[in-house]
Write an enzyme that holds these catalytic residues in place. Structure first.
Site, PDB file in Angstrom:
ATOM      1  N   HIS A 102       0.830  -1.200   0.000  1.00 50.29           N
ATOM      2  CA  HIS A 102       0.000   0.000   0.000  1.00 50.29           C
ATOM      3  C   HIS A 102       0.863   1.248   0.000  1.00 50.29           C
ATOM      4  CE1 HIS A 102      -3.297  -2.635   0.801  1.00 50.29           C
ATOM      5  NE2 HIS A 102      -2.912  -2.924   2.018  1.00 50.29           N
ATOM      6  N   HIS A 110       5.411   7.161   6.139  1.00 52.24           N
ATOM      7  CA  HIS A 110       5.218   6.492   4.853  1.00 52.24           C
ATOM      8  C   HIS A 110       4.791   7.535   3.826  1.00 52.24           C
ATOM      9  CE1 HIS A 110       1.250   6.467   6.841  1.00 52.24           C
ATOM     10  NE2 HIS A 110       0.851   6.814   5.631  1.00 52.24           N
ATOM     11  N   HIS A 145       2.680   8.791   0.036  1.00 52.75           N
ATOM     12  CA  HIS A 145       1.586   8.637  -0.933  1.00 52.75           C
ATOM     13  C   HIS A 145       1.933   9.432  -2.193  1.00 52.75           C
ATOM     14  CE1 HIS A 145      -1.256   6.967   2.062  1.00 52.75           C
ATOM     15  NE2 HIS A 145      -0.626   7.764   2.914  1.00 52.75           N
ATOM     16  N   HIS A 189       3.463  10.976   5.552  1.00 53.61           N
ATOM     17  CA  HIS A 189       2.679  10.972   6.790  1.00 53.61           C
ATOM     18  C   HIS A 189       3.532  10.439   7.930  1.00 53.61           C
ATOM     19  CE1 HIS A 189      -1.332  10.737   4.387  1.00 53.61           C
ATOM     20  NE2 HIS A 189      -0.900  11.963   4.526  1.00 53.61           N
ATOM     21  N   THR A 226      -6.358   7.435   6.513  1.00 54.49           N
ATOM     22  CA  THR A 226      -6.736   7.489   5.096  1.00 54.49           C
ATOM     23  C   THR A 226      -6.764   6.097   4.476  1.00 54.49           C
ATOM     24  OG1 THR A 226      -4.486   7.773   4.244  1.00 54.49           O
ATOM     25  CG2 THR A 226      -5.686   9.778   4.858  1.00 54.49           C
ATOM     26  N   THR A 227      -6.598   5.071   5.307  1.00 57.06           N
ATOM     27  CA  THR A 227      -6.687   3.681   4.857  1.00 57.06           C
ATOM     28  C   THR A 227      -7.657   2.948   5.782  1.00 57.06           C
ATOM     29  OG1 THR A 227      -4.799   3.088   6.254  1.00 57.06           O
ATOM     30  CG2 THR A 227      -4.316   3.631   3.958  1.00 57.06           C
TER      31      THR A 227
END
Ligand SMILES: [Zn+2]
Length: 252
Positions: free
Chosen positions: A93, A118, A120, A137, A203-204
């Site tokens: 992810h 992590h 995005h 993030h 957000t996941t």
């Protein structure tokens, strides 16, 4: 239920032919119960599992388009990042850097410990309608399990030295991880740390709400090659689309 999860996790380890370097729960986490493309894409997250219902029922979801700011005289956030990274992993992810315990920030008089950061691509949050090529993030948790996420935007420009170190060790395949020793993660943050703040969610999945979001106003840079390298490793965009702001205030 728990046993099933462990068995699922173990069989995934076998399917991927991994060594014992990943625990069952980490492998489980990397399994595509949800995704950014195909049938389990963000619009369907809320229906994939009962535990994910907040992804469709929540009213304080992240990410959002940050706009219409309310002046609030926010105080500076004390960053006390003392410890370094331990490993970098590709969970399918995102690519995540795990941090040794002992690095903290303080928000609302509560200490939050940095657990991991992590990335995005493109960014999840937008600022005044603008999307960025990358967003980091920094995920922090309090002793009571409350969460605070510091978001940092990147725009295309000069090469980013810290990302250079990270990308060099970045595992190319989902489910892989590598030892990573970076002594001072503070160097990834810009010196100017004015920020926007709002309440949001993960957000996941499971899209849990009650997360304190702190978005650093000033973007930092990375090179075009660095953007492309991360996008290639992910193989697909890994951003959830912006969610409704609803009754929330975004303060600055
Ligand atoms: Zn994230």
């Amino acid at each position: 239920m728990k046993i099933n999860s462990v068995v699922e996790g173990l069989s995934l380890v076998l399917i991927l032919g991994l060594t014992s370097s990943l625990t069952a729960s980490e492998a489980e986490h990397g399994k595509a119960h949800w995704s950014y493309t195909g049938e389990s894409l963000p619009a369907h997250w809320g229906e994939l599992k009962p535990e994910f219902h907040t992804c469709k029922d929540g009213v304080n979801q992240s990410p959002i388009n940050l706009t219409g700011f309310v002046d609030a005289n926010l105080t500076e956030i004390p960053f006390d990042y003392k410890t370094g990274s331990t490993e970098i992993l590709n969970n399918g992810h995102s690519v995540q850097v795990n941090i040794a315990s002992g690095s903290t920030i303080e928000v609302d008089g509560i200490k939050f410990e940095l657990k991991q950061f992590h990335f995005h691509t493109p960014s999840e949050n937008n600022i005044n309608g603008k999307s960025f090529p990358l967003e980091a993030h920094f995920v922090h948790a309090s002793k009571d399990g409350e969460l605070a996420v510091v978001a940092l935007m990147f725009e295309e420009g000069d090469e980013n030295k810290m990302l250079g170190q990270l990308w060099e060790k970045m595992p190319m395949k989902a489910g892989e991880k590598t030892k990573l020793e970076i002594a001072d993660v503070t160097t990834i943050l810009p010196k100017e740390r004015d920020y926007y703040r709002f309440n949001g969610s993960l957000t996941t999945p499971p899209c849990t709400e009650g997360v304190r979001w702190i978005v650093v106003k000033k973007p930092t840079t990375l090179s075009k090659a660095q953007i492309e390298k991360f996008a290639k490793v992910m193989g697909h965009p890994n951003n959830r689309p912006v969610q409704g702001t609803n009754a929330r205030m975004i303060v600055e």
